[in-house]
Design an enzyme around this catalytic site. Structure first.
Site, PDB file in Angstrom:
ATOM      1  N   ARG A  97       0.218   7.513   4.121  1.00 34.97           N
ATOM      2  CA  ARG A  97      -0.028   6.090   4.151  1.00 34.97           C
ATOM      3  C   ARG A  97       0.105   5.461   5.554  1.00 34.97           C
ATOM      4  O   ARG A  97      -0.814   4.913   6.085  1.00 34.97           O
ATOM      5  CB  ARG A  97       0.842   5.214   3.333  1.00 34.97           C
ATOM      6  CG  ARG A  97       1.062   5.712   1.646  1.00 34.97           C
ATOM      7  CD  ARG A  97      -0.094   5.394   0.894  1.00 34.97           C
ATOM      8  NE  ARG A  97       0.105   5.746  -0.486  1.00 34.97           N
ATOM      9  CZ  ARG A  97      -0.440   6.806  -0.971  1.00 34.97           C
ATOM     10  NH1 ARG A  97      -1.285   7.708  -0.452  1.00 34.97           N
ATOM     11  NH2 ARG A  97       0.038   7.230  -2.311  1.00 34.97           N
ATOM     12  N   LYS A 126       5.345   5.239 -18.098  1.00 36.29           N
ATOM     13  CA  LYS A 126       4.436   4.746 -17.010  1.00 36.29           C
ATOM     14  C   LYS A 126       3.194   5.561 -16.896  1.00 36.29           C
ATOM     15  O   LYS A 126       3.473   6.956 -16.504  1.00 36.29           O
ATOM     16  CB  LYS A 126       5.415   5.067 -15.589  1.00 36.29           C
ATOM     17  CG  LYS A 126       4.340   4.653 -14.455  1.00 36.29           C
ATOM     18  CD  LYS A 126       5.244   4.508 -13.352  1.00 36.29           C
ATOM     19  CE  LYS A 126       4.288   4.339 -12.046  1.00 36.29           C
ATOM     20  NZ  LYS A 126       5.122   3.747 -10.765  1.00 36.29           N
ATOM     21  N   ARG A 154       0.211   2.088  -4.602  1.00 29.96           N
ATOM     22  CA  ARG A 154      -0.776   1.530  -3.816  1.00 29.96           C
ATOM     23  C   ARG A 154      -1.607   0.457  -4.226  1.00 29.96           C
ATOM     24  O   ARG A 154      -1.946  -0.389  -3.220  1.00 29.96           O
ATOM     25  CB  ARG A 154      -1.935   2.981  -3.898  1.00 29.96           C
ATOM     26  CG  ARG A 154      -1.817   4.032  -2.932  1.00 29.96           C
ATOM     27  CD  ARG A 154      -2.501   5.336  -3.564  1.00 29.96           C
ATOM     28  NE  ARG A 154      -1.948   5.854  -4.695  1.00 29.96           N
ATOM     29  CZ  ARG A 154      -2.493   6.990  -5.275  1.00 29.96           C
ATOM     30  NH1 ARG A 154      -3.529   7.394  -4.655  1.00 29.96           N
ATOM     31  NH2 ARG A 154      -2.040   7.322  -6.498  1.00 29.96           N
ATOM     32  N   GLU A 171       7.106   9.195 -16.702  1.00 32.14           N
ATOM     33  CA  GLU A 171       5.598   9.064 -16.109  1.00 32.14           C
ATOM     34  C   GLU A 171       4.760  10.260 -16.150  1.00 32.14           C
ATOM     35  O   GLU A 171       4.934  11.193 -15.371  1.00 32.14           O
ATOM     36  CB  GLU A 171       5.614   8.538 -14.637  1.00 32.14           C
ATOM     37  CG  GLU A 171       4.314   8.454 -13.957  1.00 32.14           C
ATOM     38  CD  GLU A 171       4.457   7.925 -12.270  1.00 32.14           C
ATOM     39  OE1 GLU A 171       5.594   7.979 -11.834  1.00 32.14           O
ATOM     40  OE2 GLU A 171       3.465   7.772 -11.801  1.00 32.14           O
ATOM     41  N   SER A 225      -1.040   3.074 -10.864  1.00 30.50           N
ATOM     42  CA  SER A 225      -2.566   2.426 -10.566  1.00 30.50           C
ATOM     43  C   SER A 225      -3.358   3.709 -10.094  1.00 30.50           C
ATOM     44  O   SER A 225      -4.764   3.685  -9.948  1.00 30.50           O
ATOM     45  CB  SER A 225      -2.553   1.494  -8.895  1.00 30.50           C
ATOM     46  OG  SER A 225      -2.026   2.095  -8.139  1.00 30.50           O
ATOM     47  N   GLY A 226      -2.874   4.995  -9.683  1.00 28.23           N
ATOM     48  CA  GLY A 226      -3.233   6.202  -9.539  1.00 28.23           C
ATOM     49  C   GLY A 226      -4.618   6.361  -8.646  1.00 28.23           C
ATOM     50  O   GLY A 226      -5.272   7.271  -8.770  1.00 28.23           O
ATOM     51  N   GLY A 227      -4.941   5.603  -7.490  1.00 25.63           N
ATOM     52  CA  GLY A 227      -6.213   5.691  -6.728  1.00 25.63           C
ATOM     53  C   GLY A 227      -7.217   4.747  -7.100  1.00 25.63           C
ATOM     54  O   GLY A 227      -8.140   4.707  -6.622  1.00 25.63           O
TER      55      GLY A 227
HETATM   56  P1  13P Z   1       0.214   4.371  -7.566  1.00 24.87           P
HETATM   57  O1  13P Z   1       0.213   2.975  -8.272  1.00 24.87           O
HETATM   58  O2  13P Z   1      -0.056   4.399  -6.190  1.00 24.87           O
HETATM   59  O3  13P Z   1      -0.199   5.522  -8.596  1.00 24.87           O
HETATM   60  O4  13P Z   1       1.804   4.761  -7.614  1.00 24.87           O
HETATM   61  C1  13P Z   1       2.696   4.654  -8.693  1.00 24.87           C
HETATM   62  C2  13P Z   1       3.608   5.641  -8.643  1.00 24.87           C
HETATM   63  O5  13P Z   1       4.820   5.348  -8.444  1.00 24.87           O
HETATM   64  C3  13P Z   1       3.432   6.951  -8.896  1.00 24.87           C
HETATM   65  O6  13P Z   1       4.438   7.853  -8.936  1.00 24.87           O
END
Ligand code: 13P
Length: 343
Positions: free
Chosen positions: A33, A219, A293, A177, A261-263
């Site tokens: 990042r 999550k 992100r 998650e 959010s995953g990208g």
């Molecule tokens: P993102 O929202 O960037 O996917 O990150 C969330 C997260 O905690 C991934 O483990």
């Protein structure tokens, strides 16, 4: 800690209009990042950046909790105030990522298993002493030719359930998650099937390990077409398919669902959450966010490693948090993107 206390924490994390900031990037991830803004990933730069986020005026109106990384939970502000205290004094609940990352699953090309169960009970007790009140463990499921295998899904579900049971025993709320990745050219239907199968396995294992569903948060990924799929689903289709999938497999007792959010782009992550909340007056669970992100991109880019940009970067962070807060009520609109908040 008594079970009511855990369910109170779980409920506070999904309080109306609020969601979670995931700021738990591991060393390799934060380095990636920072590389995008030309900043070296030193301990002090990581501290300065995260302190900037946690001391943003008024962000607690939209952010209920922050997921920290092991290094961060031990760091302090310039005046020696622990960063954890910067959060708690604002009424924000500190949490901690406790898994040790995803590694190749033996004999399963392209698939991963998340590690970190050995010694976890002791690490959890230490994190609780340091102020963490919730924990997170991320499993990744990859869609590709012939994968995911049932073996990979079940191995990850078992680890998630063991992590969740240990967390509840120590007195912290687990965030479970299981992330079905959006990399690849698969269709939204394929993502639906894999997400349904993964969540089915996860809840079967959670039940086997006697995890109290009211005292945890889920999550998950949203149900989306793969990034390289030629047919991308519209916002309403993503919202409908995601809620449909979850109604099939996520028990109503679960404390809340906090999406990753995953990208996705910042705007899409907000619009999708908004559309889900606008679908019905009430859902069986609170539908919220736990974005990394999609909350940090604007402040990271605005900051660019320069002290002179801190205030503007904090404004960008609070603005993004406010938009996601509005999405909790289904009240976000594209035109709000341009209304930049003034401190
Ligand atoms: P993102 O929202 O960037 O996917 O990150 C969330 C997260 O905690 C991934 O483990």
């Amino acid at each position: 800690m008594a079970s009511e206390d855990l369910s109170t924490i779980a409920k506070s994390l999904v309080a109306r209009g609020k969601g979670i900031l995931a700021a738990d990037e591991s060393f390799p991830t934060i380095e990636k990042r920072f590389a995008t803004i030309g900043v070296e990933s030193t301990e002090d730069n990581r501290r300065v950046y995260r302190k900037m986020l946690f001391t943003t005026t008024g962000f607690e109106e939209f952010i209920s909790g922050v997921i920290l990384f092991d290094e961060t939970i031990r760091q302090t502000s310039d005046d020696s105030t622990p960063l954890v205290e910067e959060l708690t004094r604002r009424g924000v609940i500190p949490g901690i990522k406790v898994d040790l990352g995803a590694r190749p699953l033996a004999g399963a090309a392209g698939e991963k298993i998340t590690e970190g169960l050995d010694g976890l009970r002791d690490r959890l007790a230490e994190y609780h002493r340091l102020g963490a009140r919730f924990t997170k463990w991320r499993a990744v499921i990859t869609i590709g030719a012939g994968i995911p295998s049932r073996r990979c899904i079940d191995a990850n579900a078992e680890a998630l359930a063991r992590f969740a049971a240990l967390s509840q025993e120590v007195g912290v709320v687990p965030i479970v998650e299981p992330e079905v990745l959006m990399d690849g050219d698969h269709t939204i239907q394929r993502c639906f099937e894999v997400t349904q199968e993964t969540l089915g396995s996860v809840f079967e294992r959670l039940a086997a390990h006697r995890v109290v569903l009211e005292d945890m948060l889920l999550k998950p990924n949203m149900v989306l077409a793969g990034k390289a799929c030629p047919r991308q689903a519209g916002v309403d289709e993503v919202a409908e398919q995601t809620v449909k999938c979850f109604r099939r497999v996520v028990p109503a007792a679960v404390g809340g669902i906090v999406f990753l959010s995953g990208g996705q782009s910042n705007e899409k992550a907000t619009a999708h959450l908004n559309a889900m909340n606008a679908l019905a007056e009430t859902h069986p669970w609170q539908l919220s966010f736990s974005y990394g992100r999609a909350l940090q991109d604007p402040p990271l880019r605005t900051w660019a490693g320069k002290a002179a940009n801190v205030r503007k970067a904090q404004e960008a962070f609070r603005h993004r948090a406010r938009l996601n807060g509005a999405a909790r009520f289904g009240r976000y609109s594209e035109k709000m993107e341009k209304e930049f908040a003034v401190v």
